[in-house]
Scaffold this active site. Structure first.
Site, PDB file in Angstrom:
ATOM      1  N   LYS A  55       0.850  -1.193   0.000  1.00 35.91           N
ATOM      2  CA  LYS A  55       0.000   0.000   0.000  1.00 35.91           C
ATOM      3  C   LYS A  55       0.886   1.244   0.000  1.00 35.91           C
ATOM      4  CE  LYS A  55      -3.642   0.159   2.635  1.00 35.91           C
ATOM      5  NZ  LYS A  55      -4.431   0.159   3.902  1.00 35.91           N
TER       6      LYS A  55
HETATM    7  O1  G3P Z   1      -7.878   1.084   5.095  1.00 32.65           O
HETATM    8  C1  G3P Z   1      -7.854   2.480   5.359  1.00 32.65           C
HETATM    9  C2  G3P Z   1      -8.576   2.724   6.578  1.00 32.65           C
HETATM   10  O2  G3P Z   1      -8.007   1.939   7.584  1.00 32.65           O
HETATM   11  C3  G3P Z   1      -8.735   4.115   7.051  1.00 32.65           C
HETATM   12  O3  G3P Z   1      -9.838   4.022   7.876  1.00 32.65           O
HETATM   13  O4  G3P Z   1     -11.265   4.486   9.784  1.00 32.65           O
HETATM   14  O5  G3P Z   1      -8.931   5.351   9.770  1.00 32.65           O
HETATM   15  O6  G3P Z   1     -10.654   6.336   8.260  1.00 32.65           O
HETATM   16  P1  G3P Z   1     -10.180   5.127   8.982  1.00 32.65           P
END
Ligand code: G3P
Length: 224
Positions: A89
């Protein structure tokens, strides 16, 4: 449609892997730190749970092109027996976009992440990213995250580009629902959202009523 779990919690991965059909696991540096474990330990523990058909996504931390490429090589080496199922990633910073082109020359699979606009996702696809992670919920701070993710999907379709969208950053089931309804290729969901997708209290109430009726009539809680 692929269902992916967005966590490094190995107990949760094992649990959902038993009850559902998962296509893989995504992590990022923040998610890894929440595990409280060493990076290599947690990656190896996740790999021990996944089968050969399930993807693992691991994110670089460096921010310059050269260092991102070095980290990508390291991440790829962690599953060298199954390179098709290991994605690196890379955030779509300017250095990240540059690095994606270099990493693709090495034949390593790349997911472009931290995507906040359809344009960023489209540019990453042009640079060769195999997968794109729009941050659906976080995008909602700047507009409509679901609509912008669907816009990215349309851009890819119209231009016949192969990059797959792995929609990420969900805070509720409705965001996931709307994207599945619109034909998204993959979603990666955190454990709390997936739990809410699986469960409804009325289902438990219905099952309890079936059991109670049967027990009253036949004095047992199984068919035979
Ligand atoms: O996979 C990306 C994700 O983990 C971001 O999520 O909940 O931190 O916005 P969040």
């Amino acid at each position: 449609m692929e269902l992916i779990l967005d966590t490094a919690d190995t107990q949760a991965i094992a649990y959902f892997n038993e009850y559902l059909t998962l296509d893989g696991v995504t992590t990022n540096p923040s998610i890894i730190t929440k595990s409280g474990k060493d990076f290599n330990v947690v990656v190896n523990e996740i790999l021990a749970i996944l089968n050969d058909e399930q993807d693992l996504y691991v994110q670089v931390l460096s921010t310059t092109c050269a260092d991102i490429v070095e980290e990508a090589k390291y991440i790829a080496s962690l599953r060298k027996d199954n390179p098709e199922r290991m994605y690196v990633k890379v955030p779509v910073s300017n250095e990240g976009l540059k690095a994606i082109k270099e990493i693709k020359k090495l034949g390593i699979k790349v997911l472009a992440t931290a995507i906040y606009t359809a344009e960023q996702g489209f540019l990453a696809a042009l640079s060769g990213a195999d997968a794109l992670a729009p941050y659906v919920n976080r995008m909602c701070n700047f507009g409509d995250g679901v609509a912008n993710t669907i816009a990215l999907q349309n851009m890819l379709d119209i231009n016949m580009m192969e990059a797959k969208i792995v929609a990420a950053s969900f805070k509720n089931t409705d965001q996931v629902h709307k994207l599945i309804e619109n034909g998204i290729q993959a979603v990666t969901v955190p454990t709390d959202v997936l739990t809410n997708m699986m469960n409804h209290p009325a289902t438990d109430t219905a099952v309890d009523a079936f059991t109670a009726d049967w027990k009253k009539a036949y004095g047992r809680t199984s068919l035979v």
